[in-house]
Design a protein around this motif. Structure first.
Motif, PDB file in Angstrom:
ATOM      1  N   CYS A  74       2.759   2.136   2.103  1.00  9.99           N
ATOM      2  CA  CYS A  74       2.042   0.864   2.200  1.00  9.99           C
ATOM      3  C   CYS A  74       2.686   0.008   3.286  1.00  9.99           C
ATOM      4  N   CYS A  87       4.020  -3.404   1.070  1.00 10.48           N
ATOM      5  CA  CYS A  87       5.071  -3.433   0.050  1.00 10.48           C
ATOM      6  C   CYS A  87       5.975  -2.205   0.093  1.00 10.48           C
ATOM      7  N   CYS A 138      -3.251   0.728  -0.995  1.00 10.28           N
ATOM      8  CA  CYS A 138      -2.135   0.689  -1.946  1.00 10.28           C
ATOM      9  C   CYS A 138      -2.636   0.281  -3.327  1.00 10.28           C
ATOM     10  N   CYS A 158      -0.740  -3.320  -4.182  1.00 12.78           N
ATOM     11  CA  CYS A 158      -1.052  -4.605  -3.545  1.00 12.78           C
ATOM     12  C   CYS A 158      -2.345  -4.563  -2.729  1.00 12.78           C
TER      13      CYS A 158
END
Ligand SMILES: [Zn+2]
Length: 211
Positions: free
Chosen positions: A130, A133, A147, A150
């Motif tokens: 990702c 994050c 992701c 998030c």
């Protein structure tokens, strides 16, 4: 304070496992890579030096690592998990020196994460992370390139290819794996050939009482 050292072959799942320990057991994650990047970003004297070394394509020497890492190590007020250090015998000795000077921290465990080379190659070739994050996924196991934590985009890293991996793997065997002998009885090996649930169960078993 307890200090856990992670010694892991490339693609053995060090990031995932340290994140798990960080979140569940409240250990602070100290990554030498992050510390060096922070110095560069803050444009400190040592940060400028680091930048010029990296720009030349060279490796940052142990004296700089000691200064940057030592600062962080000495001010820690919580249990810590080390990522990317020690990478060599010289760094392990340096860490021992820092540990001796600091009554506050004790190297409590050395977790060795092992993986079959073939499985590691397969994972590297399918690894996507990702952008936001840093969570890691397997290309084959995600529905779209988003992701699940998030919602941001998942991308392949440039250095996630077989050649780079094999190079790093050789360096690991030559320079880092001998540390397992150095740490002797403190080493606990976890095999990362199975599912994440199994690995987390192993970690829980190891860290029982640290919650
Ligand atoms: Zn994410």
């Amino acid at each position: 304070m307890k200090c856990i050292i992670l010694i892991a072959a490339p693609a053995a799942g060090k990031g995932t496992i340290s994140k798990y320990i960080e979140d569940k057991y409240n250990y602070k994650h100290i990554s030498t890579g992050d510390l060096l990047r922070k110095e560069i970003k803050n444009n400190t004297e040592i940060g400028k030096e680091i930048k010029s070394i990296l720009d030349k394509g060279s490796l940052v020497g142990d004296d700089i690592i000691k200064e940057v890492f030592g600062k962080e190590f000495n001010k820690t007020k919580s249990n810590i998990i080390l990522d990317g250090i020690p990478r060599t015998l010289a760094q392990a000795k340096m860490l021992d020196e820092l540990d001796e000077e600091n009554d506050n921290v004790e190297i409590s465990k050395v977790i060795h994460i092992d993986i079959d080379k073939e499985i590691a190659v397969e994972r590297i070739e399918n690894r996507i992370i990702c952008e936001n994050c840093g969570s890691v996924f397997n290309k084959k196991l995600v529905k779209d390139l988003k992701c699940t934590k998030c919602g941001d985009n998942l991308i392949s890293r440039n250095d996630d290819n077989k050649e780079t991996f094999l190079d790093r793997y050789d360096t690991f065997l030559k320079e880092t794996k001998p540390l397992l002998d150095y740490y002797g009885d403190k080493v606990i090996t976890i095999y990362n050939n199975s599912t994440l649930e199994d690995i987390f169960k192993n970690v829980d078993e190891l860290l029982k009482g640290d919650e």
